[in-house]
Design a protein around this motif. Sequence first.
Motif, PDB file in Angstrom:
ATOM      1  N   GLU A   1      32.722  79.654  45.051  1.00  0.00           N
ATOM      2  CA  GLU A   1      32.216  78.463  44.383  1.00  0.00           C
ATOM      3  C   GLU A   1      30.795  78.108  44.802  1.00  0.00           C
ATOM      4  O   GLU A   1      30.099  77.399  44.077  1.00  0.00           O
ATOM      5  N   ASP A   2      30.364  78.575  45.975  1.00  0.00           N
ATOM      6  CA  ASP A   2      29.073  78.145  46.521  1.00  0.00           C
ATOM      7  C   ASP A   2      28.015  79.243  46.487  1.00  0.00           C
ATOM      8  O   ASP A   2      27.086  79.241  47.292  1.00  0.00           O
ATOM      9  N   THR A   3      28.154  80.203  45.570  1.00  0.00           N
ATOM     10  CA  THR A   3      27.173  81.283  45.480  1.00  0.00           C
ATOM     11  C   THR A   3      26.553  81.315  44.092  1.00  0.00           C
ATOM     12  O   THR A   3      27.097  80.761  43.133  1.00  0.00           O
ATOM     13  N   GLU A   4      25.431  81.992  43.982  1.00  0.00           N
ATOM     14  CA  GLU A   4      24.753  82.094  42.684  1.00  0.00           C
ATOM     15  C   GLU A   4      25.490  83.048  41.756  1.00  0.00           C
ATOM     16  O   GLU A   4      25.733  82.748  40.595  1.00  0.00           O
ATOM     17  N   ARG A   5      25.849  84.225  42.266  1.00  0.00           N
ATOM     18  CA  ARG A   5      26.556  85.221  41.464  1.00  0.00           C
ATOM     19  C   ARG A   5      28.045  85.134  41.785  1.00  0.00           C
ATOM     20  O   ARG A   5      28.435  85.150  42.950  1.00  0.00           O
ATOM     21  N   GLN A   6      28.856  85.037  40.735  1.00  0.00           N
ATOM     22  CA  GLN A   6      30.288  84.823  40.919  1.00  0.00           C
ATOM     23  C   GLN A   6      31.091  85.783  40.047  1.00  0.00           C
ATOM     24  O   GLN A   6      30.590  86.298  39.043  1.00  0.00           O
ATOM     25  N   VAL A   7      32.340  86.014  40.450  1.00  0.00           N
ATOM     26  CA  VAL A   7      33.276  86.734  39.593  1.00  0.00           C
ATOM     27  C   VAL A   7      34.199  85.711  38.948  1.00  0.00           C
ATOM     28  O   VAL A   7      34.378  84.604  39.460  1.00  0.00           O
ATOM     29  N   LEU A   8      34.778  86.087  37.829  1.00  0.00           N
ATOM     30  CA  LEU A   8      35.767  85.248  37.157  1.00  0.00           C
ATOM     31  C   LEU A   8      37.144  85.853  37.375  1.00  0.00           C
ATOM     32  O   LEU A   8      37.384  87.005  37.009  1.00  0.00           O
ATOM     33  N   CYS A   9      38.031  85.083  37.995  1.00  0.00           N
ATOM     34  CA  CYS A   9      39.423  85.498  38.159  1.00  0.00           C
ATOM     35  C   CYS A   9      40.249  84.783  37.092  1.00  0.00           C
ATOM     36  O   CYS A   9      40.050  83.586  36.846  1.00  0.00           O
ATOM     37  N   LEU A  10      41.161  85.496  36.470  1.00  0.00           N
ATOM     38  CA  LEU A  10      41.978  84.881  35.429  1.00  0.00           C
ATOM     39  C   LEU A  10      43.378  85.475  35.446  1.00  0.00           C
ATOM     40  O   LEU A  10      43.587  86.594  35.918  1.00  0.00           O
ATOM     41  N   THR A  11      44.328  84.704  34.936  1.00  0.00           N
ATOM     42  CA  THR A  11      45.705  85.187  34.864  1.00  0.00           C
ATOM     43  C   THR A  11      46.467  84.470  33.760  1.00  0.00           C
ATOM     44  O   THR A  11      46.228  83.290  33.486  1.00  0.00           O
TER      45      THR A  11
END
Length: 257
Positions: free
Chosen positions: A68-78
């Motif tokens: 949550e606190d970074t510029e580049r993020q991954v999206l997790c989904l389910t």
Amino acid sequence: MDRKKLLDWISSQSEENRLTCRRILDALLRAQRDGTGACTLFLSPEQKRAAESVLAHFPQIRTRFYPEDTERQVLCLTGGPEDPTEHLDLKLLQIAGDGALSHRHILGAVMATGIERDRVGDIRTEDTIAQMLVKDSVVGYLCEALRQIGRQRVRLSIAETLAFTIREQQGETERIIVSSPRMDAVVAAVTRQARNKAQTLIRQGRIKRNHTVETDAKKTLSVGDVLSVRGYGRYTLLSEEGPTRKGNCVFTVSHTK
């Protein structure tokens, strides 16, 4: 969900965002159909905004951007009942050198191994050590291939957790005086180049404004704008003072290499 409208909207996006949105749409449809989960590649802030527009059409799918606190993020989904982050496939690599390590040199060395940018997340440095989030799929290769950064040998290891222990680097601040808040004037000032050379950088697509490539040299900048200049670093316009007696603009700028 109006699938045709969504597909038309995706088709109207930039090439990079189109590919990202289509991948996310495929993962969402699988999650909806099979109850499965997924973890995307790293997304830039611009790609994240595009992804959020796609997610709005799937309110029943559980999602979370990480970290949550970074510029580049991954999206997790389910599509199931579990926490989306159970599908994380990341590792935090620790890099140790004998001399100072910089974000720019680390990223350049990683790209030189052939790894694509979307397999690598944020990089944080502190003197002779650094930490870097990466996808599981490239961990083994990087540990073998990344033996040198610049002229110094480095050692890589895998951290026990995904939490950064190095704080985000704070940029150095400087005060610039420009004739106008136009993009070419500001770029020329922060990179210490002639204005025509700054215009060339802009035309070549080497500058991002707020994480999106900007090719309009006449674009007016304002406080809060972030400029990423390839080869120079990132500049954030922190504040603006009133015009000088000669009518020039004065900005306080933060610079991170």
